[in-house]
Design a protein around this motif. Structure first.
Motif, PDB file in Angstrom:
ATOM      1  N   SER A  60      54.905   7.568 -14.304  1.00  0.00           N
ATOM      2  CA  SER A  60      54.471   6.588 -15.283  1.00  0.00           C
ATOM      3  C   SER A  60      54.746   5.185 -14.753  1.00  0.00           C
ATOM      4  CB  SER A  60      55.192   6.811 -16.612  1.00  0.00           C
ATOM      5  OG  SER A  60      56.598   6.734 -16.431  1.00  0.00           O
ATOM      6  N   VAL A  67      55.059  13.601 -14.010  1.00  0.00           N
ATOM      7  CA  VAL A  67      54.193  14.637 -14.554  1.00  0.00           C
ATOM      8  C   VAL A  67      54.085  15.767 -13.540  1.00  0.00           C
ATOM      9  CG1 VAL A  67      51.883  15.159 -15.440  1.00  0.00           C
ATOM     10  CG2 VAL A  67      52.935  12.931 -15.912  1.00  0.00           C
ATOM     11  N   HIS A  75      53.010  19.081 -17.968  1.00  0.00           N
ATOM     12  CA  HIS A  75      54.361  18.784 -18.446  1.00  0.00           C
ATOM     13  C   HIS A  75      54.817  17.400 -17.985  1.00  0.00           C
ATOM     14  CE1 HIS A  75      55.761  23.013 -19.529  1.00  0.00           C
ATOM     15  NE2 HIS A  75      54.572  23.215 -18.986  1.00  0.00           N
ATOM     16  N   THR A  76      55.816  16.884 -18.682  1.00  0.00           N
ATOM     17  CA  THR A  76      56.505  15.675 -18.242  1.00  0.00           C
ATOM     18  C   THR A  76      57.970  16.003 -17.967  1.00  0.00           C
ATOM     19  OG1 THR A  76      57.066  14.975 -20.504  1.00  0.00           O
ATOM     20  CG2 THR A  76      55.002  14.139 -19.554  1.00  0.00           C
ATOM     21  N   ARG A  85      59.041  18.605 -20.912  1.00  0.00           N
ATOM     22  CA  ARG A  85      58.303  18.736 -22.172  1.00  0.00           C
ATOM     23  C   ARG A  85      56.863  19.127 -21.860  1.00  0.00           C
ATOM     24  NH1 ARG A  85      55.845  13.650 -24.926  1.00  0.00           N
ATOM     25  NH2 ARG A  85      54.842  14.472 -26.781  1.00  0.00           N
ATOM     26  N   LEU A  87      53.273  18.682 -22.462  1.00  0.00           N
ATOM     27  CA  LEU A  87      52.491  17.591 -23.040  1.00  0.00           C
ATOM     28  C   LEU A  87      51.107  18.062 -23.462  1.00  0.00           C
ATOM     29  CD1 LEU A  87      52.464  14.435 -23.501  1.00  0.00           C
ATOM     30  CD2 LEU A  87      51.243  14.325 -21.303  1.00  0.00           C
ATOM     31  N   SER A 120      49.902   6.983 -19.082  1.00  0.00           N
ATOM     32  CA  SER A 120      48.926   8.011 -19.426  1.00  0.00           C
ATOM     33  C   SER A 120      48.711   8.934 -18.251  1.00  0.00           C
ATOM     34  CB  SER A 120      47.574   7.378 -19.800  1.00  0.00           C
ATOM     35  OG  SER A 120      47.699   6.436 -20.849  1.00  0.00           O
ATOM     36  N   LEU A 140      51.770   9.645 -22.400  1.00  0.00           N
ATOM     37  CA  LEU A 140      52.894  10.446 -21.936  1.00  0.00           C
ATOM     38  C   LEU A 140      54.036  10.519 -22.936  1.00  0.00           C
ATOM     39  CD1 LEU A 140      53.061   9.356 -18.187  1.00  0.00           C
ATOM     40  CD2 LEU A 140      51.969  11.372 -19.170  1.00  0.00           C
ATOM     41  N   TYR A 141      54.060   9.625 -23.887  1.00  0.00           N
ATOM     42  CA  TYR A 141      55.138   9.614 -24.883  1.00  0.00           C
ATOM     43  C   TYR A 141      54.682  10.200 -26.219  1.00  0.00           C
ATOM     44  CZ  TYR A 141      57.825   6.802 -21.620  1.00  0.00           C
ATOM     45  OH  TYR A 141      58.522   6.365 -20.511  1.00  0.00           O
ATOM     46  N   GLY A 143      51.747  11.776 -26.795  1.00  0.00           N
ATOM     47  CA  GLY A 143      50.896  12.950 -26.651  1.00  0.00           C
ATOM     48  C   GLY A 143      49.484  12.745 -27.168  1.00  0.00           C
TER      49      GLY A 143
END
Length: 482
Positions: A60, A67, A75-76, A85, A87, A120, A140-141, A143
């Motif tokens: 990011s 990512v 995922h992130t 996580r 995503l 993103s 990315l935060y 979703g």
């Protein structure tokens, strides 16, 4: 909790998918490589997870997230907390969509790149009815997913530009040629998966980074096919398609500059000694320029990538193939060329670097690779040093020489190089990330750049011996012609 217990956990929590596949549930999460003194960390729990291709941005813009891909989606990884996580989940699979099949591949979401401007990730998804791919971006935060543009028939994209207004890709001009286009990244076959993971379990991912056993023959056939294609950009706000180039050469490995939104690098794909590989073109179709022109029979150059500031193009240069090894740099502003020399055992399939160029890294290679290195299976750290030659004759047109002084980071003797590790530095330069199948399925790993300080003796382990406990079959060298 003591560091030993938090990092050398032998009861790490694997996903339900892993348990369903009867995969080991006691894979170590961290150890200190006995041969190098550097700490190795397994960052992902999903079998089949992997980092991006080495030259594709995964971070990011704020430098906080990375990512990665896994069988269940995109995922992130939070670089500070090391929490992961899901995503963007993959859509539900059709009943006949088994892992490793074309249907499985088509119904997946496909990451393109993490944006350089916004936090993103850009990805595509194919409509099962129309077979057209659509470009999306996800925050990315939060979703939040935004639909951007639908691509032309038979088209795919590989890169998004620095200001996130354009994507670039290719498509075959004629529909009949698509069935012959064996040069595209196809799903990994069960045989390829078994060879790359030393496992008879079914594939857990489409296998973007796994090399097919017949890659050399495939590249020869695809180059000779002379399939007419179009290199294009698509405006992600309006959907307007702009054709940059019509060609019967095999155009591949598109990569926008991380700084100049109008500058696109691409390659003429095929066996490297048979093509003039590295090219650059502007988004208005002008200044189509060859970056490296060979002057020697069997000279090769490739696996090109941008410096992080967008000022230099770097690439693997061998004059001639398999005999002499350099990482070469081309300065866009003044045409200056730099070449860092390395020994056969230091050569790597892919290289990467830090923004200030004080450190480079490589992912090594087994004896079946082009360097045929007898001791090349290491994640490497390179300390560059220029050769100044005080008082020597010099000229602005001369190559400026340097040398790499290498330091082993991870012993990769139990990694199967059919899966390319694809190294990259973390934004703070403290970790080199790589993908490995040393435990069988692939996972995303990292190794600390600085050596471990006074590690607990129980943490100091031979990486190949540790991997062999979970994946007993020793990998055999692969042959991956360039």
């Amino acid at each position: 909790m003591p560091r030993l217990l938090t990092l050398l956990t032998l009861a790490s929590a694997l996903s339900p998918f892993a348990r369903a596949q009867n995969l080991p549930t006691d894979l170590p999460t961290s150890w200190v490589d006995k041969d190098t003194g550097h700490r190795v960390i397994r960052f992902t729990n999903e079998p089949g997870s992997s980092g991006f291709y080495f030259n594709v941005n995964a971070y990011s813009p704020d430098g906080k997230l990375m990512v990665y891909n896994a069988p269940d989606g995109i995922h992130t990884l939070d670089l500070a907390t090391r929490k992961t996580r899901l995503l963007i989940p993959n859509p539900p699979r059709p009943a006949d969509s088994a892992p490793g099949t074309p249907a499985y591949f088509r119904n997946s979401v496909h990451t393109v790149v993490v944006g350089h401007k916004t936090n993103s990730v850009f990805f595509t998804k194919t409509d099962p009815e129309t077979h057209l791919s659509t470009v999306y971006k996800a925050d990315l935060y939060s979703g939040e997913v935004i639909k951007l543009a639908t691509l032309p028939a038979r088209a795919s994209i590989a890169t998004v530009n620095a200001d996130e207004t354009l994507a670039a890709g290719t498509y075959n001009e004629h529909e009949d040629d698509s069935t012959k286009d064996f040069g595209r990244n196809a799903p990994v076959t069960p045989a390829d998966h078994a060879a790359a993971t030393n496992s008879t379990r079914p594939p857990t991912q489409p296998g973007f980074l796994v090399q097919a056993e017949n890659k050399g023959q495939m590249m020869e056939r695809r180059l000779a096919a002379r399939i007419p294609l179009v290199l294009f950009t698509i405006n992600l706000q309006t959907g307007k398609v702009t054709e940059l180039l019509h060609s019967t050469d095999w155009v591949n490995h598109l990569l926008f500059s991380p700084a100049d939104p109008t500058l696109l690098m691409y390659c003429h794909e095929g066996p490297w000694q048979k093509v003039d590989r590295i090219w650059m073109i502007h988004t208005d179709g002008t200044h189509n320029t060859l970056i490296h022109k060979r002057t020697m029979l069997m000279e090769i150059a490739g696996h090109e990538f941008w410096g992080l500031d967008g000022k230099t193009i770097w690439y693997d240069w061998q004059p001639p193939k398999g005999e002499d090894f350099y990482l070469a740099g081309y300065d866009l502003a003044n045409g200056k060329r730099t070449a860092f020399h390395m020994q056969r055992n230091e050569w790597s399939i892919h290289f990467n670097l830090t923004q200030d160029l004080d450190l480079f890294t490589g992912d090594g290679g087994d004896p079946g690779q082009v360097a045929k290195a007898p001791d090349g299976e290491w994640i490497e750290l390179f300390h560059p040093k220029m050769i100044t030659g005080e008082g020597a004759l010099n000229d602005p047109t001369f190559w400026q020489p340097g040398v790499f002084h290498s330091e082993h980071l991870v012993n990769m003797a139990h990694h199967n190089y059919r899966l390319e590790p694809n190294v990259r530095f973390s934004p703070d330069k403290k970790i080199v990330f790589f993908t490995s199948n040393m435990f069988g399925p692939s996972y995303l790993f990292g190794v600390e750049v600085n050596k471990a300080s006074n590690p607990n003796p129980a943490e100091v382990l031979s990486t190949p011996e540790l991997a062999a406990k979970f994946n007993p079959n020793k990998p055999t060298p692969t042959t991956t012609p360039k």
